[in-house]
Motif scaffolding. Structure first.
Motif, PDB file in Angstrom:
ATOM      1  N   LEU A  78       0.819  -1.211   0.000  1.00 57.32           N
ATOM      2  CA  LEU A  78       0.000   0.000   0.000  1.00 57.32           C
ATOM      3  C   LEU A  78       0.850   1.257   0.000  1.00 57.32           C
ATOM      4  CD1 LEU A  78      -2.919  -0.887   2.438  1.00 57.32           C
ATOM      5  CD2 LEU A  78      -2.971  -0.821  -0.049  1.00 57.32           C
ATOM      6  N   MET A  79       1.980   1.230   0.682  1.00 53.06           N
ATOM      7  CA  MET A  79       2.856   2.410   0.721  1.00 53.06           C
ATOM      8  C   MET A  79       3.606   2.594  -0.593  1.00 53.06           C
ATOM      9  SD  MET A  79       4.411   2.242   4.576  1.00 53.06           S
ATOM     10  CE  MET A  79       5.301   3.768   4.305  1.00 53.06           C
ATOM     11  N   ARG A  80       3.923   1.512  -1.257  1.00 54.45           N
ATOM     12  CA  ARG A  80       4.674   1.628  -2.507  1.00 54.45           C
ATOM     13  C   ARG A  80       3.793   2.113  -3.653  1.00 54.45           C
ATOM     14  NH1 ARG A  80       8.242  -3.983  -2.445  1.00 54.45           N
ATOM     15  NH2 ARG A  80       9.673  -3.382  -0.751  1.00 54.45           N
ATOM     16  N   THR A  81       2.487   1.785  -3.614  1.00 50.81           N
ATOM     17  CA  THR A  81       1.602   2.163  -4.722  1.00 50.81           C
ATOM     18  C   THR A  81       1.499   3.676  -4.904  1.00 50.81           C
ATOM     19  OG1 THR A  81       0.345   0.122  -4.447  1.00 50.81           O
ATOM     20  CG2 THR A  81      -0.712   1.909  -5.652  1.00 50.81           C
ATOM     21  N   ILE A  85       2.701   5.922  -8.165  1.00 54.23           N
ATOM     22  CA  ILE A  85       1.831   6.836  -8.905  1.00 54.23           C
ATOM     23  C   ILE A  85       2.459   8.221  -9.002  1.00 54.23           C
ATOM     24  CG2 ILE A  85      -0.409   7.990  -8.854  1.00 54.23           C
ATOM     25  CD1 ILE A  85      -1.562   5.473  -7.604  1.00 54.23           C
ATOM     26  N   VAL A  86       2.999   8.712  -7.869  1.00 52.92           N
ATOM     27  CA  VAL A  86       3.644  10.026  -7.874  1.00 52.92           C
ATOM     28  C   VAL A  86       4.847  10.032  -8.815  1.00 52.92           C
ATOM     29  CG1 VAL A  86       4.908  11.677  -6.455  1.00 52.92           C
ATOM     30  CG2 VAL A  86       2.824  10.622  -5.570  1.00 52.92           C
ATOM     31  N   SER A  87       5.617   8.950  -8.813  1.00 47.18           N
ATOM     32  CA  SER A  87       6.786   8.893  -9.700  1.00 47.18           C
ATOM     33  C   SER A  87       6.373   8.934 -11.167  1.00 47.18           C
ATOM     34  CB  SER A  87       7.579   7.615  -9.410  1.00 47.18           C
ATOM     35  OG  SER A  87       8.014   7.586  -8.066  1.00 47.18           O
ATOM     36  N   VAL A  88       5.320   8.197 -11.512  1.00 47.27           N
ATOM     37  CA  VAL A  88       4.843   8.198 -12.901  1.00 47.27           C
ATOM     38  C   VAL A  88       4.334   9.582 -13.292  1.00 47.27           C
ATOM     39  CG1 VAL A  88       3.106   7.256 -14.460  1.00 47.27           C
ATOM     40  CG2 VAL A  88       4.330   5.741 -12.905  1.00 47.27           C
ATOM     41  N   ALA A  89       3.600  10.255 -12.363  1.00 49.66           N
ATOM     42  CA  ALA A  89       3.085  11.594 -12.658  1.00 49.66           C
ATOM     43  C   ALA A  89       4.228  12.579 -12.901  1.00 49.66           C
ATOM     44  CB  ALA A  89       2.202  12.081 -11.517  1.00 49.66           C
ATOM     45  N   VAL A  90       5.275  12.479 -12.084  1.00 47.22           N
ATOM     46  CA  VAL A  90       6.429  13.368 -12.260  1.00 47.22           C
ATOM     47  C   VAL A  90       7.096  13.113 -13.612  1.00 47.22           C
ATOM     48  CG1 VAL A  90       8.725  13.919 -11.384  1.00 47.22           C
ATOM     49  CG2 VAL A  90       6.817  13.681  -9.802  1.00 47.22           C
ATOM     50  N   LEU A  91       7.247  11.847 -13.977  1.00 42.47           N
ATOM     51  CA  LEU A  91       7.873  11.522 -15.261  1.00 42.47           C
ATOM     52  C   LEU A  91       7.042  12.036 -16.426  1.00 42.47           C
ATOM     53  CD1 LEU A  91       9.137   7.872 -14.607  1.00 42.47           C
ATOM     54  CD2 LEU A  91      10.497   9.956 -14.754  1.00 42.47           C
ATOM     55  N   VAL A  92       5.707  11.890 -16.332  1.00 39.93           N
ATOM     56  CA  VAL A  92       4.839  12.383 -17.406  1.00 39.93           C
ATOM     57  C   VAL A  92       4.927  13.899 -17.524  1.00 39.93           C
ATOM     58  CG1 VAL A  92       2.436  12.612 -18.130  1.00 39.93           C
ATOM     59  CG2 VAL A  92       3.283  10.422 -17.285  1.00 39.93           C
ATOM     60  N   THR A  93       4.956  14.595 -16.375  1.00 41.95           N
ATOM     61  CA  THR A  93       5.049  16.060 -16.394  1.00 41.95           C
ATOM     62  C   THR A  93       6.358  16.525 -17.028  1.00 41.95           C
ATOM     63  OG1 THR A  93       3.695  16.166 -14.390  1.00 41.95           O
ATOM     64  CG2 THR A  93       4.978  18.124 -14.967  1.00 41.95           C
ATOM     65  N   VAL A  94       7.456  15.882 -16.629  1.00 37.13           N
ATOM     66  CA  VAL A  94       8.755  16.259 -17.197  1.00 37.13           C
ATOM     67  C   VAL A  94       8.787  15.984 -18.693  1.00 37.13           C
ATOM     68  CG1 VAL A  94      11.216  15.725 -17.157  1.00 37.13           C
ATOM     69  CG2 VAL A  94       9.966  15.945 -15.011  1.00 37.13           C
TER      70      VAL A  94
END
Length: 267
Positions: A78-81, A85-94
């Motif tokens: 649960l903590m890793r999910t 998600i935050v990591s993917v959002a940051v990558l998409v934004t960049v």
């Protein structure tokens, strides 16, 4: 206790049956007792060696239970999910920032411009003052809505007459030249611009319907420059402006009323 001769079916003398390799000599003679309880001392010694660390606490025993271990794995997931998600959002934004900043191929215009025509809307009419027939300064914004005809080098008498006849009574026709215009005052509006005269008409016969041409002089050709119009070529440049000062249409080359007639209704 069994003797050496009964050692697991080994032949006397420690030989190896079936050609199996012998035990290392440093092990000595290995004797397997008939009663395994005789190995209790050796078992205790081994267990003592395994218990070299400190004893487990009650909490350690609790967290090592199978059910607790499953809960810990579930909580870790649960903590890793959210972190994933935050990591993917940051990558998409960049990636989107890089894509927007990366120079792409030149875009083709959505519409094809026709020669001599500027698409609508073309912005606001510049707030310019020009010289009227009485030598006084006249603001072109005070005569809106209007059809502005830049008539340098153009024999525009017919165009002026047709434009005045086609407009509504509330619309003004402004004939603008850089050097001046000459007019046949006996016929009123039928005044063709002439760059050679350098004078503006001082009198003209009004039309019966009250619609006339206002002659103005733009000595520095500022309007043509600000609207990025081409040099005079024997035709007039027509600028149609509504009452709020928005340029409805610019026709860089106009020789007939039919060129601007479709846009007159928008003034």
């Amino acid at each position: 206790m069994a003797g050496a001769s009964d050692n697991g079916g080994r032949p006397p003398g420690g030989g190896s049956p079936d050609d199996l390799p012998d035990f290392p000599e440093e092990w000595g003679v290995i004797v397997i007792p008939d009663d395994l309880s005789e190995l209790a001392d050796e078992v205790e010694a081994v267990r003592a060696e395994l218990r070299t660390g400190p004893p487990l606490t009650g909490w350690q025993l609790f967290v090592r239970r199978p059910g607790v271990r499953r809960l810990r794995r579930f909580g870790t997931l649960l903590m890793r999910t959210p972190a994933l998600i935050v990591s993917v959002a940051v990558l998409v934004t960049v990636a989107s920032l890089f894509a927007s900043a990366w120079p792409g191929p030149a875009r083709q215009p959505a519409t094809q411009r026709t020669a001599g025509t500027t698409p609508s809307p073309a912005g606001k009419l510049p707030a310019l003052d020009m010289i009227g027939t009485d030598g006084q300064s006249v603001s072109i914004l005070s005569s809106l809505p209007a059809v502005l005809l830049l008539t340098d080098g153009c024999d525009c008498a017919r165009l002026l007459d047709d434009t005045v006849a086609a407009i509504d009574p509330g619309v003004t026709v402004l004939a603008i030249t850089t050097a001046g215009v000459s007019a046949d005052v006996s016929t009123g509006v039928s005044a063709g611009p002439s760059a050679a005269t350098g004078v503006l008409p001082t009198t003209r016969t009004p039309r019966a319907d009250g619609k006339n041409v206002t002659f103005l002089q733009d000595r520095t050709d500022t309007l043509r420059t600000q609207l990025d119009l081409s040099d005079p070529d024997g035709t007039a440049a027509a600028i149609l402006v509504n009452r709020t000062g928005d340029i409805v249409r610019i026709h860089a080359r106009t020789a007939s009323i039919e060129t601007i007639r479709p846009d007159l209704a928008r003034l």
